[in-house]
Scaffold this motif. Sequence first.
Motif, PDB file in Angstrom:
ATOM      1  N   CYS A  53       0.828  -1.204   0.000  1.00 52.53           N
ATOM      2  CA  CYS A  53       0.000   0.000   0.000  1.00 52.53           C
ATOM      3  C   CYS A  53       0.861   1.253   0.000  1.00 52.53           C
ATOM      4  CB  CYS A  53      -0.904  -0.008   1.238  1.00 52.53           C
ATOM      5  SG  CYS A  53      -2.007   1.410   1.346  1.00 52.53           S
ATOM      6  N   ILE A  54       0.388   2.256  -0.706  1.00 55.46           N
ATOM      7  CA  ILE A  54       0.899   3.620  -0.585  1.00 55.46           C
ATOM      8  C   ILE A  54      -0.332   4.493  -0.424  1.00 55.46           C
ATOM      9  CG2 ILE A  54       2.097   5.561  -1.669  1.00 55.46           C
ATOM     10  CD1 ILE A  54       3.629   3.573  -3.370  1.00 55.46           C
ATOM     11  N   THR A  55      -0.305   5.345   0.571  1.00 56.82           N
ATOM     12  CA  THR A  55      -1.400   6.285   0.751  1.00 56.82           C
ATOM     13  C   THR A  55      -0.851   7.534   1.429  1.00 56.82           C
ATOM     14  OG1 THR A  55      -3.694   6.549   1.468  1.00 56.82           O
ATOM     15  CG2 THR A  55      -2.176   5.416   3.002  1.00 56.82           C
ATOM     16  N   ALA A  56      -1.718   8.461   1.724  1.00 54.90           N
ATOM     17  CA  ALA A  56      -1.275   9.706   2.357  1.00 54.90           C
ATOM     18  C   ALA A  56      -2.333  10.181   3.348  1.00 54.90           C
ATOM     19  CB  ALA A  56      -1.030  10.783   1.304  1.00 54.90           C
ATOM     20  N   THR A  57      -1.930  11.092   4.194  1.00 56.82           N
ATOM     21  CA  THR A  57      -2.856  11.836   5.038  1.00 56.82           C
ATOM     22  C   THR A  57      -2.538  13.308   4.855  1.00 56.82           C
ATOM     23  OG1 THR A  57      -1.385  11.625   6.944  1.00 56.82           O
ATOM     24  CG2 THR A  57      -3.188  10.034   6.774  1.00 56.82           C
ATOM     25  N   HIS A  58      -3.551  14.132   5.050  1.00 58.36           N
ATOM     26  CA  HIS A  58      -3.379  15.571   4.856  1.00 58.36           C
ATOM     27  C   HIS A  58      -3.813  16.297   6.117  1.00 58.36           C
ATOM     28  CE1 HIS A  58      -4.797  19.526   2.923  1.00 58.36           C
ATOM     29  NE2 HIS A  58      -3.488  19.558   3.030  1.00 58.36           N
ATOM     30  N   TRP A  59      -2.923  17.111   6.658  1.00 57.20           N
ATOM     31  CA  TRP A  59      -3.177  17.924   7.834  1.00 57.20           C
ATOM     32  C   TRP A  59      -2.814  19.360   7.482  1.00 57.20           C
ATOM     33  CZ3 TRP A  59      -5.741  15.157  11.258  1.00 57.20           C
ATOM     34  CH2 TRP A  59      -5.580  13.773  11.238  1.00 57.20           C
ATOM     35  N   PRO A  60      -3.752  20.132   6.892  1.00 58.63           N
ATOM     36  CA  PRO A  60      -3.416  21.457   6.364  1.00 58.63           C
ATOM     37  C   PRO A  60      -2.862  22.432   7.395  1.00 58.63           C
ATOM     38  CG  PRO A  60      -5.788  21.092   6.310  1.00 58.63           C
ATOM     39  CD  PRO A  60      -5.158  19.802   6.722  1.00 58.63           C
ATOM     40  N   GLU A  61      -3.196  22.282   8.655  1.00 58.89           N
ATOM     41  CA  GLU A  61      -2.722  23.201   9.690  1.00 58.89           C
ATOM     42  C   GLU A  61      -1.355  22.796  10.246  1.00 58.89           C
ATOM     43  OE1 GLU A  61      -4.676  25.919  10.359  1.00 58.89           O
ATOM     44  OE2 GLU A  61      -5.982  25.134   8.788  1.00 58.89           O
ATOM     45  N   ALA A  62      -0.886  21.608   9.917  1.00 60.98           N
ATOM     46  CA  ALA A  62       0.350  21.074  10.512  1.00 60.98           C
ATOM     47  C   ALA A  62       1.538  21.212   9.570  1.00 60.98           C
ATOM     48  CB  ALA A  62       0.156  19.602  10.871  1.00 60.98           C
ATOM     49  N   GLN A  63       2.705  21.004  10.121  1.00 61.40           N
ATOM     50  CA  GLN A  63       3.938  20.972   9.340  1.00 61.40           C
ATOM     51  C   GLN A  63       4.688  19.712   9.753  1.00 61.40           C
ATOM     52  OE1 GLN A  63       5.427  21.689   6.538  1.00 61.40           O
ATOM     53  NE2 GLN A  63       4.112  23.467   6.539  1.00 61.40           N
ATOM     54  N   PRO A  64       4.852  18.734   8.882  1.00 62.21           N
ATOM     55  CA  PRO A  64       4.461  18.715   7.469  1.00 62.21           C
ATOM     56  C   PRO A  64       2.957  18.519   7.280  1.00 62.21           C
ATOM     57  CG  PRO A  64       5.518  16.640   8.064  1.00 62.21           C
ATOM     58  CD  PRO A  64       5.583  17.510   9.277  1.00 62.21           C
ATOM     59  N   ALA A  65       2.483  19.005   6.156  1.00 59.52           N
ATOM     60  CA  ALA A  65       1.045  18.944   5.870  1.00 59.52           C
ATOM     61  C   ALA A  65       0.629  17.569   5.355  1.00 59.52           C
ATOM     62  CB  ALA A  65       0.672  20.008   4.848  1.00 59.52           C
ATOM     63  N   PHE A  66       1.539  16.875   4.694  1.00 57.50           N
ATOM     64  CA  PHE A  66       1.248  15.549   4.146  1.00 57.50           C
ATOM     65  C   PHE A  66       2.158  14.515   4.780  1.00 57.50           C
ATOM     66  CE2 PHE A  66       0.084  18.367   0.638  1.00 57.50           C
ATOM     67  CZ  PHE A  66      -1.180  17.905   0.332  1.00 57.50           C
ATOM     68  N   TRP A  67       1.614  13.330   5.001  1.00 54.92           N
ATOM     69  CA  TRP A  67       2.404  12.165   5.380  1.00 54.92           C
ATOM     70  C   TRP A  67       2.098  11.085   4.356  1.00 54.92           C
ATOM     71  CZ3 TRP A  67       6.297  11.989   8.643  1.00 54.92           C
ATOM     72  CH2 TRP A  67       6.389  12.984   9.622  1.00 54.92           C
ATOM     73  N   VAL A  68       3.116  10.678   3.595  1.00 56.14           N
ATOM     74  CA  VAL A  68       2.969   9.586   2.639  1.00 56.14           C
ATOM     75  C   VAL A  68       3.434   8.321   3.341  1.00 56.14           C
ATOM     76  CG1 VAL A  68       3.613   8.689   0.372  1.00 56.14           C
ATOM     77  CG2 VAL A  68       3.347  11.150   0.703  1.00 56.14           C
ATOM     78  N   SER A  69       2.600   7.288   3.276  1.00 57.92           N
ATOM     79  CA  SER A  69       2.845   6.053   3.998  1.00 57.92           C
ATOM     80  C   SER A  69       3.059   4.897   3.027  1.00 57.92           C
ATOM     81  CB  SER A  69       1.638   5.760   4.894  1.00 57.92           C
ATOM     82  OG  SER A  69       1.781   4.545   5.554  1.00 57.92           O
ATOM     83  N   TYR A  70       4.121   4.123   3.264  1.00 60.35           N
ATOM     84  CA  TYR A  70       4.467   2.948   2.467  1.00 60.35           C
ATOM     85  C   TYR A  70       4.372   1.721   3.369  1.00 60.35           C
ATOM     86  CZ  TYR A  70       6.465   6.422  -0.672  1.00 60.35           C
ATOM     87  OH  TYR A  70       6.643   7.496  -1.503  1.00 60.35           O
TER      88      TYR A  70
END
Length: 166
Positions: A53-70
């Motif tokens: 699996c590869i997917t992501a999460t998005h947290w627009p208020e956070a830094q980093p805004a995206f976490w890509v997961s493998y």
Amino acid sequence: MRPEELAGRVRPVVPDVMVARDEVTAIVDRARLLEILAWCRDEPDLELGFLSCITATHWPEAQPAFWVSYELRSIAKLHRLRLKVGLSEADPHVPSVTAMFPTANWLERETFDFFGVVFDGHPDLTRIMLPEDWEGHPLRKDEPLGGVPIWYHGATVPPIDQRGMA
């Protein structure tokens, strides 16, 4: 290999490793992603040769805004490892891993389609689920929920993300 053992084996190469709920997660810098994935795949006592699996999460208020997961799995050793890469909103780019793991082709396209994460070097980074002319990325948290106005017995019910709190 038990999760604690796997984490101990990975920690000398990737120091930021944690075990939670019997799952091992390692945080990897984008610049080292390909190197770490190759090591996980080729290391004889790990044999993490299946990218499930590869997917992501998005947290627009956070830094980093995206976490890509493998999600990596070892069929032979019966263990698994999650690698995560943090990306900023301004630079949501990560190298493609399709040359290393052919299953990544569609997984990267889906993540691109729904989150807008760009996989540099992907052989055909085009939308996979949504029409080519679709604007936006529906799984981002700042994306409108959508919907269409509905008429019901003379009253209008607006799209869900435009309804006020009662």
